[in-house]
Design an enzyme around this catalytic site. Structure first.
Site, short mmCIF file in Angstrom:
data_model
loop_
_atom_site.label_atom_id
_atom_site.label_comp_id
_atom_site.label_asym_id
_atom_site.label_seq_id
_atom_site.Cartn_x
_atom_site.Cartn_y
_atom_site.Cartn_z
N CYS A 36 2.27 3.06 -7.90
CA CYS A 36 1.04 2.27 -7.44
C CYS A 36 1.76 0.89 -7.37
CB CYS A 36 0.21 2.01 -8.73
SG CYS A 36 -1.14 0.91 -8.38
N ASN A 68 4.22 14.11 -0.82
CA ASN A 68 2.79 13.58 -0.69
C ASN A 68 2.81 12.40 0.75
OD1 ASN A 68 1.38 10.75 -2.07
ND2 ASN A 68 0.00 12.44 -1.38
#
Ligand SMILES: Cc1cc2nc3c(=O)[nH]c(=O)nc-3n(C[C@H](O)[C@H](O)[C@H](O)COP(=O)(O)O)c2cc1C
Length: 330
Positions: free
Chosen positions: A110, A210
């Site tokens: 994050c 991803n």
């Protein structure tokens, strides 16, 4: 492309198998239980994730709404935790396991400043020893698998994502998802699938690729380049809860999936709105606005409908707008 085979995760307990090639990413502010239930309609077996959960808060008894009743949801649900304190992570992981989590994922990607400044999320990319300690402690404390979601590093010059990922594997991680960007890149440029390929080549545990996968063509290309064991879909699924199922089906069966038509999109938006309002009252309308804005696209009159929906002052006004729109299809 290689043949699909289930992903095997062992953890400390009974081995668990994942029967999916396409995974729904954790999305803060989006992948709540209502959204996951929509995704599940098209993806009965896919691994879905909660929004990231603050481990310290969970340890202290807050934020529990994000992990309760997981056992009532069908199919595998991963709980994603963030923090930098191993003991908080352990405590939160135990709580999430008892709520029915299929696995615990640790957020090491994050980029949000508020989180990284305190040492969580992508800040762990700069602390490989602490990152490994967290994985080791959490893996020891629970019997479900522990997985990690990383980026390629903090920034291009200081990163060695292969060593970082090897360290996590050594510490007990059962699977690693790699978003093919560094923290410094944020969401700019294109995800570096070749860098994910290097990580995949070096690890024995499964690797999920991803970044920037919007359709089955992208997914096939990404799997070809990375040789990954699966792909994870993030932004492209916002407003398109069918997308994970669509890509999975198109890749496995080599068929063309028929995505929802205009009527179905409006009807989904109405259902989503009603569920959010019944759970959260008037605040549900604020959350529903972004979902309706993403879903009501790609058909005649969609832009006009979106324009009216963002101006709806009450849940009932928005419900009426969608109901009136539905009448047009009869
Ligand atoms: C609105 C939003 C919320 C996100 N929340 C999370 C999160 O809670 N945990 C996480 O690991 N990644 C989170 N991400 C990152 C995505 O899971 C994913 O890694 C990233 O968007 C790249 O994949 P994509 O190109 O398919 O979107 C978030 C991304 C967005 C846009």
């Amino acid at each position: 492309m290689k043949e699909f085979s289930p992903i095997c995760l062992s953890g400390n307990g009974t081995p668990r198998s994942l029967e999916c090639l396409v995974i729904q990413s954790p999305l803060a502010g989006v992948s709540d239980q209502i959204f996951r239930n929509f995704v599940r309609r098209w993806s009965p077996k896919a691994l879905l994730f909660t929004e990231m959960v603050n481990a310290k808060s969970l340890e202290l008894g807050h934020g529990e709404e994000k992990v309760i009743e997981l056992s009532e949801e069908s199919g595998p649900i991963g709980v994603q935790l963030f923090d930098h304190r191993p003991d908080s992570m352990v405590d939160a992981a135990i709580k999430a396991e008892s709520s029915g989590a299929f696995l615990i994922d640790i957020n090491m990607g994050c980029p949000v400043k508020k989180i990284a400044r305190k040492g969580g999320g992508s800040a762990l990319l700069k602390e490989p020893e602490l990152a490994q300690l967290i994985v080791k402690k959490v893996s020891k404390a629970i019997s479900i698998p522990v997985t990690v979601k990383i980026r390629l590093g903090w920034c291009e010059t200081t990163s060695d994502p292969v060593s970082f990922a090897l360290g996590l594997q050594e510490a007990g991680a059962q699977l690693i998802t790699v978003h093919g960007r560094t923290r410094r890149q944020g969401f700019s440029g294109h995800a570096n699938w070749k860098a994910i390929a290097k990580i995949k080549k070096s690890l024995d545990i499964p690797v999920i690729a991803n970044g920037d996968i919007k359709n089955s063509r992208d997914a096939i290309e990404c799997l070809k380049i990375t040789n990954a064991d699966g792909v994870m879909i993030g932004r492209a699924s916002m407003g398109a809860p069918w997308l994970v199922g669509q890509i999975d089906e198109e890749i496995k069966n080599q068929t063309t999936f028929k995505p929802p038509d205009a009527k179905m999109k409006v009807s989904l938006s109405l259902e989503h709105l009603k569920l959010l309002v019944s759970k959260k009252g008037n605040h549900g309308l604020l959350i529903a606005r972004k979902h309706m804005n993403w879903t009501c696209r790609g058909f005649e009159g969609a832009s006009n409908l979106r324009h009216k929906l963002v101006r709806a002052r009450t849940p009932n006004d928005a419900i009426k707008l969608l109901e009136d729109e539905l009448l047009k299809f009869n």
